[in-house]
Design a protein around this motif. Structure first.
Motif, mmCIF file in Angstrom:
data_model
loop_
_atom_site.group_PDB
_atom_site.id
_atom_site.type_symbol
_atom_site.label_atom_id
_atom_site.label_comp_id
_atom_site.label_asym_id
_atom_site.label_seq_id
_atom_site.Cartn_x
_atom_site.Cartn_y
_atom_site.Cartn_z
ATOM 1 N N THR A 183 0.844 -1.184 0.000
ATOM 2 C CA THR A 183 0.000 0.000 0.000
ATOM 3 C C THR A 183 0.890 1.249 0.000
ATOM 4 O OG1 THR A 183 -0.145 -0.093 2.416
ATOM 5 C CG2 THR A 183 -1.908 -1.143 1.160
ATOM 6 N N ALA A 226 -5.843 8.072 -9.853
ATOM 7 C CA ALA A 226 -5.044 7.432 -8.805
ATOM 8 C C ALA A 226 -5.219 5.927 -8.869
ATOM 9 C CB ALA A 226 -5.452 7.945 -7.418
ATOM 10 N N ARG A 227 -4.190 5.230 -8.430
ATOM 11 C CA ARG A 227 -4.310 3.778 -8.252
ATOM 12 C C ARG A 227 -5.167 3.497 -7.026
ATOM 13 N NH1 ARG A 227 1.241 0.518 -9.610
ATOM 14 N NH2 ARG A 227 1.780 1.566 -11.579
ATOM 15 N N ILE A 228 -5.826 2.348 -7.033
ATOM 16 C CA ILE A 228 -6.565 1.927 -5.849
ATOM 17 C C ILE A 228 -5.979 0.614 -5.341
ATOM 18 C CG2 ILE A 228 -8.660 3.138 -6.525
ATOM 19 C CD1 ILE A 228 -9.839 0.458 -7.372
ATOM 20 N N TYR A 229 -6.267 0.295 -4.089
ATOM 21 C CA TYR A 229 -5.657 -0.859 -3.446
ATOM 22 C C TYR A 229 -6.716 -1.675 -2.734
ATOM 23 C CZ TYR A 229 -1.391 1.612 -4.539
ATOM 24 O OH TYR A 229 -0.381 2.262 -5.216
ATOM 25 N N ASP A 277 -3.322 5.260 3.845
ATOM 26 C CA ASP A 277 -3.455 4.893 2.436
ATOM 27 C C ASP A 277 -4.712 5.510 1.831
ATOM 28 O OD1 ASP A 277 -1.176 3.072 2.546
ATOM 29 O OD2 ASP A 277 -2.502 1.782 3.717
ATOM 30 N N GLU A 278 -5.797 5.512 2.596
ATOM 31 C CA GLU A 278 -7.033 6.137 2.116
ATOM 32 C C GLU A 278 -6.828 7.633 1.897
ATOM 33 O OE1 GLU A 278 -9.914 5.160 5.047
ATOM 34 O OE2 GLU A 278 -10.123 3.068 4.402
ATOM 35 N N HIS A 302 -3.960 9.048 1.227
ATOM 36 C CA HIS A 302 -3.079 9.167 0.056
ATOM 37 C C HIS A 302 -3.883 9.081 -1.232
ATOM 38 C CE1 HIS A 302 0.544 8.426 -2.441
ATOM 39 N NE2 HIS A 302 -0.272 7.635 -3.122
ATOM 40 N N MET A 303 -4.760 8.083 -1.346
ATOM 41 C CA MET A 303 -5.547 7.896 -2.565
ATOM 42 C C MET A 303 -6.498 9.062 -2.798
ATOM 43 S SD MET A 303 -6.396 3.816 -2.736
ATOM 44 C CE MET A 303 -6.621 3.528 -0.965
ATOM 45 N N GLN A 349 -4.288 12.102 -3.803
ATOM 46 C CA GLN A 349 -3.685 11.878 -5.112
ATOM 47 C C GLN A 349 -4.701 12.033 -6.231
ATOM 48 O OE1 GLN A 349 -0.499 11.315 -5.809
ATOM 49 N NE2 GLN A 349 -0.792 11.020 -8.014
ATOM 50 N N SER A 350 -5.871 11.459 -6.045
ATOM 51 C CA SER A 350 -6.881 11.506 -7.102
ATOM 52 C C SER A 350 -7.416 12.915 -7.305
ATOM 53 C CB SER A 350 -8.031 10.541 -6.781
ATOM 54 O OG SER A 350 -8.657 10.882 -5.553
#
Length: 310
Positions: free
Chosen positions: A119, A227-230, A237-238, A240-241, A244-245
């Motif tokens: 992540t 953004a990439r998702i995980y 991490d949430e 960050h996403m 980023q998005s």
């Protein structure tokens, strides 16, 4: 006394119309994808297999054809392969050789590829899923192979974000914040926009061995969106996403253009006649419909459009 059963498929049809594709779908086989100094990845792959049918023949001997297809796929998938498109290519060429009435054989394959990753913020182990897309078309002139992938990510709508930014500027102005500080704040803190789950697809079709790495295709497709998702995410991490998005808002059209730009950069060695297909489809969050954009063209055309060079 045994009776010889009639070969109805070899008879002439009532309507003499040829068919471009006749075959079977939903054929499942295990495919072992080899890796350097690592155990192979085992894929549960689903195949579609077709041949063309001339106008003077009623059918393709479906049961006999299925036996042939099964034998070919069993033989092809028995050994490890480094390139899944070669699995399709070898099968298509064998199928073409076994049918004296057909001029084209097509083998298509899809499989889910699961890879391990970390992540982006917490560094936790998680997994990512991509759908591998591979196919091959064999004719007497040669074989063209396709390799690609469909991946999932997220996008943020620049239009709705622009409206949020306008509202924020108006409010900051009412609070007496100067324009320079307002712009600095908005640059540092992206404003809300409606987000959606996006699906990016990138495939390359070419003759011979185009030296296209499946991992590179997956990376290009994942990075084409906001953004990439995980699959697993802790709070950092949430965050960050989300950040980023919103800092990288994109229309569905922008995602296809990102696919185009990164394809030219990563695969500049491809021949001009290689065919690139780029698709983006977004599951809209504030509408009942979805957004879609795509482009299919040769590498030569794409290279010229992206770089402005012949």
């Amino acid at each position: 006394m045994s009776h010889q059963l009639p070969d109805v498929q070899a008879s002439s049809p009532d309507v003499a119309v040829g068919l471009s594709q006749v075959g079977v779908t939903g054929v499942q086989k295990l495919v072992k994808l080899a890796r350097e100094e690592k155990r192979p990845i085992v894929l549960m792959a689903e195949f579609e297999v077709y041949v063309d049918l001339p106008s003077g023949r009623k059918g393709i001997d479906m049961s006999r054809n299925m036996e042939t297809i099964d034998e070919i796929l069993e033989e092809i998938t028995r050994e490890e392969a480094y390139r899944v498109e070669d699995v399709c290519g070898d099968a298509a060429e064998k199928l073409l050789a076994k049918h004296d009435y057909t001029t084209e054989a097509v083998v298509e394959m899809e499989a889910d590829l699961i890879t391990k990753e970390e992540t982006p913020a917490s560094g936790r182990q998680t997994q990512n899923t991509a759908t591998i897309i591979a196919s091959a078309t064999a004719t007497e002139d040669g074989t063209r192979e396709e390799i690609g992938a469909e991946v999932t990510g997220m996008t943020v709508c620049p239009c709705s974000q622009g409206m949020s930014e306008a509202r924020a500027r108006e409010k900051l102005d009412e609070l007496g914040v100067d324009e320079e500080t307002t712009e600095e704040f908005l640059d540092a803190v992206p404003q809300p926009g409606h987000s959606q789950r996006g699906h990016a697809t990138l495939t390359v079709t070419a003759d011979g061995d185009p030296d296209v790495d499946l991992g590179d295709i997956i990376d290009i497709a994942r990075d084409a969106m906001s953004a990439r998702i995980y699959n697993m995410a802790k709070r950092p991490d949430e965050d960050h996403m989300t950040y980023q998005s919103h800092a990288n808002a994109k229309f569905v059209e922008d995602c296809v253009r990102s696919l185009a730009e990164d394809t030219v950069e990563q695969f500049d060695h491809l021949a001009d006649d290689a065919v690139i297909k780029m698709v983006q489809s977004n599951d809209e969050s504030i509408h009942e419909h979805n957004a879609h954009a795509e482009r299919e063209l040769t590498m030569g055309q794409l290279r010229e459009e992206v770089t402005g060079q012949d």
